[in-house]
Design a protein around this motif. Structure first.
Motif, PDB file in Angstrom:
ATOM      1  N   LYS A 452       0.823  -1.220   0.000  1.00 60.49           N
ATOM      2  CA  LYS A 452       0.000   0.000   0.000  1.00 60.49           C
ATOM      3  C   LYS A 452       0.851   1.261   0.000  1.00 60.49           C
ATOM      4  N   SER A 453       2.116   1.131   0.369  1.00 56.26           N
ATOM      5  CA  SER A 453       2.969   2.320   0.427  1.00 56.26           C
ATOM      6  C   SER A 453       3.517   2.723  -0.937  1.00 56.26           C
ATOM      7  N   PHE A 454       3.526   1.800  -1.895  1.00 54.31           N
ATOM      8  CA  PHE A 454       4.101   2.133  -3.207  1.00 54.31           C
ATOM      9  C   PHE A 454       3.227   1.665  -4.373  1.00 54.31           C
ATOM     10  N   SER A 455       2.020   1.234  -4.117  1.00 58.93           N
ATOM     11  CA  SER A 455       1.118   0.825  -5.196  1.00 58.93           C
ATOM     12  C   SER A 455      -0.300   1.226  -4.835  1.00 58.93           C
ATOM     13  N   VAL A 456      -1.169   1.139  -5.835  1.00 66.03           N
ATOM     14  CA  VAL A 456      -2.602   1.388  -5.635  1.00 66.03           C
ATOM     15  C   VAL A 456      -3.332   0.081  -5.922  1.00 66.03           C
ATOM     16  N   GLN A 457      -4.237  -0.297  -5.043  1.00 61.98           N
ATOM     17  CA  GLN A 457      -5.004  -1.520  -5.245  1.00 61.98           C
ATOM     18  C   GLN A 457      -6.474  -1.157  -5.420  1.00 61.98           C
ATOM     19  N   ILE A 458      -7.004  -1.528  -6.576  1.00 66.52           N
ATOM     20  CA  ILE A 458      -8.381  -1.179  -6.939  1.00 66.52           C
ATOM     21  C   ILE A 458      -9.204  -2.459  -7.081  1.00 66.52           C
ATOM     22  N   GLN A 459     -10.355  -2.460  -6.455  1.00 65.14           N
ATOM     23  CA  GLN A 459     -11.255  -3.604  -6.564  1.00 65.14           C
ATOM     24  C   GLN A 459     -11.849  -3.672  -7.977  1.00 65.14           C
ATOM     25  N   VAL A 460     -12.175  -4.875  -8.393  1.00 64.77           N
ATOM     26  CA  VAL A 460     -12.711  -5.076  -9.742  1.00 64.77           C
ATOM     27  C   VAL A 460     -13.971  -4.240  -9.958  1.00 64.77           C
ATOM     28  N   GLU A 461     -14.816  -4.165  -8.950  1.00 65.68           N
ATOM     29  CA  GLU A 461     -16.074  -3.403  -9.105  1.00 65.68           C
ATOM     30  C   GLU A 461     -15.833  -1.895  -9.221  1.00 65.68           C
ATOM     31  N   ASP A 462     -14.600  -1.455  -8.907  1.00 68.70           N
ATOM     32  CA  ASP A 462     -14.280  -0.029  -9.007  1.00 68.70           C
ATOM     33  C   ASP A 462     -13.584   0.337 -10.311  1.00 68.70           C
ATOM     34  N   ILE A 463     -13.565  -0.549 -11.271  1.00 67.99           N
ATOM     35  CA  ILE A 463     -12.931  -0.249 -12.562  1.00 67.99           C
ATOM     36  C   ILE A 463     -13.527   1.012 -13.200  1.00 67.99           C
ATOM     37  N   PRO A 464     -14.842   1.240 -13.143  1.00 68.54           N
ATOM     38  CA  PRO A 464     -15.374   2.492 -13.717  1.00 68.54           C
ATOM     39  C   PRO A 464     -14.872   3.748 -13.011  1.00 68.54           C
ATOM     40  N   ASN A 465     -14.345   3.606 -11.785  1.00 67.95           N
ATOM     41  CA  ASN A 465     -13.926   4.769 -10.991  1.00 67.95           C
ATOM     42  C   ASN A 465     -12.415   4.970 -10.998  1.00 67.95           C
ATOM     43  N   ILE A 466     -11.721   4.328 -11.908  1.00 66.02           N
ATOM     44  CA  ILE A 466     -10.263   4.397 -11.921  1.00 66.02           C
ATOM     45  C   ILE A 466      -9.775   5.842 -11.976  1.00 66.02           C
ATOM     46  N   LYS A 467     -10.299   6.628 -12.870  1.00 60.57           N
ATOM     47  CA  LYS A 467      -9.820   8.011 -13.029  1.00 60.57           C
ATOM     48  C   LYS A 467     -10.078   8.820 -11.762  1.00 60.57           C
ATOM     49  N   THR A 468     -11.240   8.676 -11.197  1.00 62.77           N
ATOM     50  CA  THR A 468     -11.574   9.416  -9.970  1.00 62.77           C
ATOM     51  C   THR A 468     -10.633   9.041  -8.827  1.00 62.77           C
ATOM     52  N   ILE A 469     -10.372   7.763  -8.690  1.00 70.02           N
ATOM     53  CA  ILE A 469      -9.489   7.293  -7.611  1.00 70.02           C
ATOM     54  C   ILE A 469      -8.084   7.834  -7.795  1.00 70.02           C
ATOM     55  N   LEU A 470      -7.541   7.767  -9.009  1.00 70.03           N
ATOM     56  CA  LEU A 470      -6.171   8.202  -9.247  1.00 70.03           C
ATOM     57  C   LEU A 470      -6.044   9.722  -9.189  1.00 70.03           C
ATOM     58  N   MET A 471      -7.043  10.435  -9.652  1.00 67.02           N
ATOM     59  CA  MET A 471      -7.010  11.898  -9.567  1.00 67.02           C
ATOM     60  C   MET A 471      -7.088  12.368  -8.113  1.00 67.02           C
ATOM     61  N   GLY A 472      -7.611  11.501  -7.252  1.00 67.61           N
ATOM     62  CA  GLY A 472      -7.723  11.852  -5.839  1.00 67.61           C
ATOM     63  C   GLY A 472      -6.421  11.719  -5.071  1.00 67.61           C
ATOM     64  N   ILE A 473      -5.395  11.212  -5.699  1.00 63.80           N
ATOM     65  CA  ILE A 473      -4.087  11.101  -5.052  1.00 63.80           C
ATOM     66  C   ILE A 473      -3.337  12.413  -5.264  1.00 63.80           C
ATOM     67  N   SER A 474      -2.980  13.076  -4.176  1.00 63.47           N
ATOM     68  CA  SER A 474      -2.339  14.386  -4.253  1.00 63.47           C
ATOM     69  C   SER A 474      -0.946  14.282  -4.868  1.00 63.47           C
ATOM     70  N   GLN A 475      -0.430  15.434  -5.303  1.00 61.97           N
ATOM     71  CA  GLN A 475       0.902  15.472  -5.904  1.00 61.97           C
ATOM     72  C   GLN A 475       1.962  15.050  -4.893  1.00 61.97           C
ATOM     73  N   SER A 476       1.849  15.497  -3.666  1.00 61.15           N
ATOM     74  CA  SER A 476       2.845  15.135  -2.657  1.00 61.15           C
ATOM     75  C   SER A 476       2.796  13.634  -2.359  1.00 61.15           C
ATOM     76  N   GLN A 477       1.593  13.083  -2.321  1.00 60.66           N
ATOM     77  CA  GLN A 477       1.479  11.644  -2.083  1.00 60.66           C
ATOM     78  C   GLN A 477       2.040  10.858  -3.256  1.00 60.66           C
ATOM     79  N   TYR A 478       1.776  11.318  -4.466  1.00 64.24           N
ATOM     80  CA  TYR A 478       2.315  10.652  -5.637  1.00 64.24           C
ATOM     81  C   TYR A 478       3.844  10.658  -5.623  1.00 64.24           C
ATOM     82  N   LEU A 479       4.443  11.806  -5.271  1.00 67.68           N
ATOM     83  CA  LEU A 479       5.900  11.902  -5.252  1.00 67.68           C
ATOM     84  C   LEU A 479       6.495  10.947  -4.211  1.00 67.68           C
TER      85      LEU A 479
END
Length: 525
Positions: A452-479
Motif C-alpha cells: 500500500k505504500s508504493f502501489s494502488v489496489q483497486i477492486q474489480v467493481e471499481d474499474i469504472p472509478n479508476i480516473k476518480t481514484i487516481l485523480m484523488g491522489i495528491s501530488q505530494s502523495q504521488y511523489l
C-alpha cells in the motif's frame, strides 16, 4: 649322564639368602617409583575425554566445553573414574555413566558443539548414574531455528523505520517495509543458516532446467541459480539442509508432455507423482515431514494444478507460485508468491529507469489483449475513451510500449485468466506506480513489503472509478510513492549471478520464512 638342571625359578631366586636385598628393592622401591610416575602424570593441566565423536576438555578455552550453568567437574570425574555402559539406558541416543556416591546430585548439563549449539544433554539424578542424551542433527537444526524465531521477534519490537543492524551493502528503511528491523534481522539470519538441498534425481530438459527468456523467466532463472555450485544456500549434504527443492519445471513439463488442445494434464501429473515416489523411496526426508520442508516453484498458470496430483505436495509442501490465488488454494502461511517477470530477449541489463515525475504526462496506461474477465471489464470501460486513462488492446503502430510506461504516472496491472501479471514488475522497473486490479491475489514478498505504500489496489467493481481514484491522489502523495517505487526496485531486479536483496534472494527469503513456520521432528521407529 649328568642329571638335568632344575628349571630356573624367579621366585626361588628372589627368596635365596644371596638375593635378600634385591627382594627388598623390588618389593618396596619399584612400586614407590611407579606410583610417583602415575601421580606426576595425573597432574597434567589439560586432558581430554572422548565420548563417541565428542571431545570434552577441562581447558575451557575450547569451543567444545560443558555449559557453566553448574560445575562440570563431577561429570568429568565420573568419566575418568568409571567405564561407560552404553547398553544400560533403555532410551535411544542416551548413554549412562555410573557415579560414586559423592558424585551423585541433582544436576543437568549441556554440552556445546563448535557452533555454540546444544549438542548433548547431561542429566545427573539421585540415582547413581548420569545420562547423556545425544541430539540428532535435525534436533540441532530445529534448536537453531528456535533461536532465530526469538531473535526476529525481538527485532520486530523495534518500530523504527530504519533497521538498527549494520550492513555494508544495504540497510532496509522506510515505509515500504512492514518492519524494516525484523526483515533485516531475518535476512541476516537466512544468510547465516539457510541451506537448501537440490535433489539430483531427474534429467534435463524437464528437471534441473527452465526457461530464461519468456514470460516464465523467473521460474527458469531460479532453477538455474540453484544449480550453480557457488550458490551460498545450496548444500550437497542433505542432512544439513533446512528445505529440499524439487527441481522440476512446470513450463518444461507442459512443453514436452502436454498434448496441445487436449485439456488433459494427467501426463504432467504422472511425471510429478513418479518423481516424488522416486525421491521418497531413495531418501528419508519426504517421508519424515510428509513434504512439509520441501518446495516446488512454478510461474506457469498450471503450477497449482500440477501440485494437486500429489496431495501432500498441494496441502503440506511450500509452493512458490506466481499464480498466488487464495480462491484456488493458495495458502499464504505455507505458500509463497513470487513475481512474474517477462524477459523478452533474456537480457537482464538496462531494464530499470524512467522519466522524472514532472515529465510524465499520462495519468494511467494499459496495453494488452482480451485475456480474462477483468481485462474484459477494463477494455469495455476505458478502451480508447480517455486521454488521461489510456487503455489499448493493441498499441498504435510505431508507439513504444516501454516508452509509454515511462511516460505514465500510474500503470494499470489487471489480472488475466490468472491473477499474476508481468505488468507489475514492468511498472516498477519503469518507475511507474503499479495499480493492481485483481481478486484474491497475494502480491510477491508481501510478508516483508507493504504494498500500500508504493502501489494502488483497486477492486474489480471499481474499474469504472479508476480516473476518480487516481485523480484523488495528491501530488505530494504521488511523489512519495514514486520515491518508494524506486527504492523497492532492488527487490525485483534480476542479476546474474544474484546479488544480495535482489529478486532471487527475496524468493529464497520467502521460502525461509515458511520454513520458520514449521517444526520437523525425527521419525520414531
Amino acid at each position: 649322564m649328568k642329571p638335568l638342571n632344575k628349571p630356573y625359578s624367579l621366585f626361588s631366586s628372589l627368596w635365596s639368602s644371596s638375593s635378600y636385598y634385591s627382594v627388598l628393592i623390588l618389593v618396596f622401591v619399584v612400586p614407590f617409583f611407579v606410583i610417583s610416575v602415575l601421580v606426576c602424570t595425573s597432574g597434567s593441566s589439560s586432558w581430554t575425554w572422548r565420548f563417541g565423536n565428542k571431545i570434552l576438555e577441562t581447558d575451557y578455552s575450547s569451543s567444545r566445553a560443558v555449559s557453566t550453568r553448574s560445575r562440570p567437574s563431577q561429570v568429568l570425574e565420573a568419566a575418568e573414574a568409571y567405564h561407560i555402559n552404553s547398553s544400560s539406558s533403555s532410551k535411544p541416543n542416551e548413554t549412562t555413566i555410573h557415579l560414586l556416591p559423592h558424585q551423585i546430585g541433582e544436576k543437568q548439563e549441556m554440552v556445546w558443539n563448535d557452533q555454540g549449539l546444544g549438542a548433548d544433554e547431561v542429566n545427573v539424578t539421585s540415582a547413581s548414574a548420569v545420562t547423556i542424551k545425544r541430539y540428532s542433527r535435525l534436533e540441532k537444526l530445529e534448536a537453531n531455528l528456535a533461536g532465530v524465531r526469538a531473535s526476529i521477534r525481538e527485532a520486530a519490537r523495534v518500530r523504527n523505520l530504519t533497521s538498527t543492524h549494520e550492513d555494508p551493502d544495504y540497510v532496509p528503511k522506510g515505509p515500504i517495509y512492514r518492519n524494516a528491523n525484523a526483515f533485516h534481522r531475518s535476512y541476516l539470519e537466512m544468510e547465516r543458516l539457510f541451506k537448501i538441498y537440490v535433489y539430483e534425481e531427474g534429467d534435463p530438459p524437464i528437471f534441473h532446467n527452465g526457461p530464461c527468456k519468456s514470460i516464465y523467466s523467473t521460474e527458469g532463472r531460479f532453477i538455474h541459480e540453484m544449480e550453480m555450485d557457488n550458490n551460498i544456500y545450496k548444500t550437497t549434504d542433505p542432512d544439513e539442509a533446512l528445505v529440499y527443492f524439487l527441481p522440476f519445471s512446470v513450463v518444461m513439463l507442459v512443453q514436452y508432455l502436454y498434448a496441445s488442445d487436449s485439456h488433459n494434464t494427467d501426463s504432467i501429473g504422472r511425471a510429478v507423482i513418479d518423481y516424488v515416489n522416486v525421491i521418497s523411496d531413495k531418501h528419508p526426508f519426504w517421508n519424515r515431514s510428509l513434504g512439509a520442508d520441501h518446495f516446488m516453484l512454478s510461474c506457469h498458470d498450471w503450477g497449482p494444478r500440477t501440485s494437486s496430483y500429489v496431495p501432500h505436495l498441494y496441502h503440506k509442501s511450500i509452493r512458490v507460485l506466481c499464480n498466488a490465488n487464495t480462491s484456488e488454494g493458495f495458502n499464504p502461511s505455507k505458500d509463497a508468491s513470487f513475481p512474474e517477470i517477462h524477459l523478452r530477449t533474456g537480457e537482464i541489463k538496462g531494464l530499470v529507469g524512467g522519466l522524472s515525475p514532472s515529465r510524465r504526462s499520462i495519468l494511467a496506461f494499459f496495453a494488452g489483449r482480451l485475456h480474462g474477465h477483468i481485462r474484459y471489464l477494463l477494455l469495455n470501460e476505458w478502451k480508447e475513451k480517455d486521454q488521461d486513462v489510456q487503455v489499448y488492446d493493441q498499441l498504435p503502430h510505431g508507439v513504444s510500449y516501454e516508452l509509454m510506461l515511462k511516460k505514465s504516472r500510474f500503470c494499470l496491472c489487471p489480472s488475466g485468466y490468472e491473477v499474476a501479471s508481468p505488468r507489475v514488475v514492468e511498472a516498477i522497473y519503469a518507475e511507474c506506480i503499479p495499480v493492481l486490479i485483481s481478486d484474491s491475489y497475494v502480491p510477491p514478498f508481501s510478508d516483508v513489503l507493504d504494498w500500500k505504500s508504493f502501489s494502488v489496489q483497486i477492486q474489480v467493481e471499481d474499474i469504472p472509478n479508476i480516473k476518480t481514484i487516481l485523480m484523488g491522489i495528491s501530488q505530494s502523495q504521488y511523489l512519495r510513492m514514486h520515491r518508494r517505487v524506486k527504492q523497492v526496485q532492488r527487490h525485483f531486479v534480476v542479476n546474474g549471478p544474484s546479488k544480495r536483496f535482489d529478486v532471487f534472494n527475496m524468493i529464497v527469503h520467502s521460502i525461509w520464512l515458511r520454513r520458520l513456520n514449521i517444526r520437523i521432528e525425527d521419525q520414531v521407529e
